[in-house]
Design a protein around this motif. Structure first.
Motif, PDB file in Angstrom:
ATOM      1  N   SER A 145       0.832  -1.207   0.000  1.00  0.00           N
ATOM      2  CA  SER A 145       0.000   0.000   0.000  1.00  0.00           C
ATOM      3  C   SER A 145       0.866   1.257   0.000  1.00  0.00           C
ATOM      4  CB  SER A 145      -0.935  -0.006   1.212  1.00  0.00           C
ATOM      5  OG  SER A 145      -1.845  -1.086   1.132  1.00  0.00           O
ATOM      6  N   ARG A 190       0.824   4.112  -2.913  1.00  0.00           N
ATOM      7  CA  ARG A 190       0.513   5.512  -2.610  1.00  0.00           C
ATOM      8  C   ARG A 190       1.665   6.439  -2.993  1.00  0.00           C
ATOM      9  NH1 ARG A 190      -3.101   7.414  -3.432  1.00  0.00           N
ATOM     10  NH2 ARG A 190      -2.935   9.114  -1.931  1.00  0.00           N
ATOM     11  N   ASP A 219       0.922   7.532  -6.341  1.00  0.00           N
ATOM     12  CA  ASP A 219      -0.456   8.006  -6.516  1.00  0.00           C
ATOM     13  C   ASP A 219      -1.436   6.901  -6.878  1.00  0.00           C
ATOM     14  OD1 ASP A 219       0.156  10.697  -5.908  1.00  0.00           O
ATOM     15  OD2 ASP A 219       0.918  10.974  -7.955  1.00  0.00           O
ATOM     16  N   HIS A 266      -4.241   3.805  -5.999  1.00  0.00           N
ATOM     17  CA  HIS A 266      -5.434   3.687  -5.171  1.00  0.00           C
ATOM     18  C   HIS A 266      -5.338   2.408  -4.335  1.00  0.00           C
ATOM     19  CE1 HIS A 266      -9.486   4.281  -3.876  1.00  0.00           C
ATOM     20  NE2 HIS A 266      -9.918   3.193  -4.461  1.00  0.00           N
ATOM     21  N   HIS A 275      -1.613   3.840   4.864  1.00  0.00           N
ATOM     22  CA  HIS A 275      -1.549   3.947   3.409  1.00  0.00           C
ATOM     23  C   HIS A 275      -2.820   3.452   2.713  1.00  0.00           C
ATOM     24  CE1 HIS A 275       2.608   4.861   4.173  1.00  0.00           C
ATOM     25  NE2 HIS A 275       2.698   3.727   4.849  1.00  0.00           N
ATOM     26  N   GLU A 322      -6.439   3.974   1.530  1.00  0.00           N
ATOM     27  CA  GLU A 322      -7.350   5.078   1.232  1.00  0.00           C
ATOM     28  C   GLU A 322      -8.785   4.748   1.625  1.00  0.00           C
ATOM     29  OE1 GLU A 322      -6.391   7.542  -2.576  1.00  0.00           O
ATOM     30  OE2 GLU A 322      -6.337   5.391  -3.018  1.00  0.00           O
ATOM     31  N   GLU A 323      -9.220   3.552   1.267  1.00  0.00           N
ATOM     32  CA  GLU A 323     -10.580   3.122   1.567  1.00  0.00           C
ATOM     33  C   GLU A 323     -10.517   1.894   2.460  1.00  0.00           C
ATOM     34  OE1 GLU A 323     -13.343   2.765  -1.680  1.00  0.00           O
ATOM     35  OE2 GLU A 323     -12.179   4.230  -2.835  1.00  0.00           O
TER      36      GLU A 323
END
Length: 147
Positions: free
Chosen positions: A46, A50, A53, A55, A71, A73-74
């Protein structure tokens, strides 16, 4: 495409470097990284994604999304413990395994059951796991089976 990355939660620095590089390659090729959201390979891949950039999605075993590594995002809290391993695999179009222990072995089982193209970097030997040498080889393999 979404790529589920599975692997050890306790890893050495060389394995972390491999996972970070895998994350970078996946991000550079516009793939979303799906993991179990915690430490070890999950955190390193992760972080690599990141940095470029990419996801990242973390499917957590517990009830609290805040348990995800920094790290992710969701974060998706499941509250189902190790049973979430099946969800990690099902939410990817392909799987890459890096290192690993019993949890990784269960995820590889789900990958076989659900017919996910699977590349392995220093992980378990199984009939449906294609052993590769580098993170780039892993991404090349899963892309060749899904795109």
């Amino acid at each position: 495409m979404r790529v589920s990355v599975v692997g050890g939660s306790r890893i050495d620095e060389a394995t972390a470097d491999t996972a970070r590089e895998l994350g970078r390659v996946l991000a550079d090729r516009d793939h979303t990284v799906v993991t179990g959201g915690l430490g070890g390979v999950m955190e390193a891949v992760s972080a690599g994604a990141r940095e470029h950039d990419g996801h990242t999605i973390g499917i957590l075993p517990g009830y609290d999304r805040a348990d995800a590594n920094e790290h992710v995002e969701e974060a998706i809290a499941t509250g189902i413990g190790h049973a979430r391993n099946g969800l990690v695999v099902l939410n990817g179009d392909a799987v890459v395994a890096v290192d690993g222990a019993s949890g990784t072995l269960s995820e590889l089982g789900y990958a076989g059951i659900h017919d996910r193209p699977t590349a392995g970097l220093g992980t378990f030997d199984a009939p449906h796991v294609h052993a590769v040498e580098t993170p780039t080889d892993a991404v090349d393999y899963v892309e060749s089976r899904t795109l």
